[in-house]
Design an enzyme around this catalytic site. Structure first.
Site, PDB file in Angstrom:
ATOM      1  N   CYS A  81       0.835  -1.208   0.000  1.00 33.90           N
ATOM      2  CA  CYS A  81       0.000   0.000   0.000  1.00 33.90           C
ATOM      3  C   CYS A  81       0.876   1.267   0.000  1.00 33.90           C
ATOM      4  O   CYS A  81       1.495   1.559  -1.011  1.00 33.90           O
ATOM      5  CB  CYS A  81      -1.003  -0.045   1.144  1.00 33.90           C
ATOM      6  N   HIS A 181      -3.260  -5.066   1.575  1.00 33.99           N
ATOM      7  CA  HIS A 181      -2.644  -5.322   2.892  1.00 33.99           C
ATOM      8  C   HIS A 181      -2.605  -6.814   3.242  1.00 33.99           C
ATOM      9  O   HIS A 181      -3.466  -7.294   3.994  1.00 33.99           O
ATOM     10  CB  HIS A 181      -3.431  -4.571   3.979  1.00 33.99           C
ATOM     11  N   GLU A 183      -0.790  -8.251   5.316  1.00 31.94           N
ATOM     12  CA  GLU A 183      -0.537  -8.414   6.754  1.00 31.94           C
ATOM     13  C   GLU A 183      -1.834  -8.489   7.556  1.00 31.94           C
ATOM     14  O   GLU A 183      -1.878  -9.063   8.634  1.00 31.94           O
ATOM     15  CB  GLU A 183       0.377  -7.287   7.276  1.00 31.94           C
TER      16      GLU A 183
HETATM   17  N1  GLN Z   1      -3.558   6.413   0.895  1.00 34.72           N
HETATM   18  C1  GLN Z   1      -2.329   6.189   1.603  1.00 34.72           C
HETATM   19  C2  GLN Z   1      -1.191   6.995   0.961  1.00 34.72           C
HETATM   20  O1  GLN Z   1      -1.398   7.549  -0.089  1.00 34.72           O
HETATM   21  C3  GLN Z   1      -1.965   4.726   1.637  1.00 34.72           C
HETATM   22  C4  GLN Z   1      -2.958   3.996   2.480  1.00 34.72           C
HETATM   23  C5  GLN Z   1      -2.461   2.725   3.072  1.00 34.72           C
HETATM   24  O2  GLN Z   1      -1.254   2.450   3.149  1.00 34.72           O
HETATM   25  N2  GLN Z   1      -3.395   1.952   3.559  1.00 34.72           N
HETATM   26  O3  GLN Z   1      -0.144   7.061   1.506  1.00 34.72           O
END
Ligand code: GLN
Length: 200
Positions: A81, A181, A183
């Site tokens: 992410c 995610h 995890e």
């Molecule tokens: N939207 C977040 C970002 O741009 C990432 C979100 C996440 O890691 N769950 O950093």
């Protein structure tokens, strides 16, 4: 010797990665807060969280050079992410367009931050990843991978009802960008795929 995996522990859900790794595998897990913690690691995970904050902290701690050297040494790194955003060479925000946030620029991919919308647009679904199979994927204000240039390759796409077809996992040698995610659901197959990149 046990495999040693580092989890970047500056901001975000690094403890979930630590827990998942400990629960699934018999390996050493190290919290990485500065470059010296990268010594003797076999692999590194950059967790989800807030990519702007993590990027600034990486720079503040001089970890940008440390992680870049780690990658130059051929070591595997997985970004999940926000971590995937940090690995990208180009980041665009869905709302404000091109953003000038500090990123590591280690993979030839372009990502759009928050491509599926805000927190309320977060969702869980099953996705198929080439070389891995079906995986439960939790998307939390997730980015999308809209472009991958050689040697980077998108190995999973999602057909989203509003956004359409979006890349969600990309690989470039031993670098892996995952926009969801693993995890949170302790996705064994996905971790196994990443850990298979660890040199013998
Ligand atoms: N939207 C977040 C970002 O741009 C990432 C979100 C996440 O890691 N769950 O950093």
């Amino acid at each position: 010797m046990k495999v040693r995996v580092g989890v970047l522990a500056l901001q975000g859900d690094f403890l979930e990665h630590v827990q998942a790794l400990r629960e699934l595998f018999n390996l050493d897990v190290v919290l990485v807060k500065c470059s010296s913690h990268l010594r003797d690691l076999d692999a590194l995970i950059i967790p989800g969280g807030e990519s702007t904050t993590i990027g600034r902290l990486i720079k503040f701690k001089g970890l940008d050079e440390g992680i870049t050297d780690f990658v130059k040494g051929g070591m595997p790194v997985m970004g999940t992410c926000a971590g995937a955003i940090l690995l990208a060479s180009k980041v665009v925000d869905r709302v404000v367009g091109e953003v000038n946030q500090p990123i590591l620029k280690l993979m030839n991919i372009t990502v759009i931050r928050n491509i599926f919308g805000r927190q309320k647009d977060s969702f869980i679904t099953k996705v198929y990843v080439e070389g891995i199979g079906d995986v439960n994927a939790v998307f939390i204000r997730a980015p999308g991978i809209i472009d991958a240039r050689d040697p980077a390759k998108i190995i999973s796409y999602l057909n989203h009802p509003v956004v359409g077809r979006v890349g969600i996992v990309a690989v470039q040698g031993p670098l892996l960008a995952v926009t969801f995610h693993p995890e949170v659901t302790s996705e064994r197959k996905l971790y196994e795929y990443f850990l298979s990149m660890v040199k013998n």
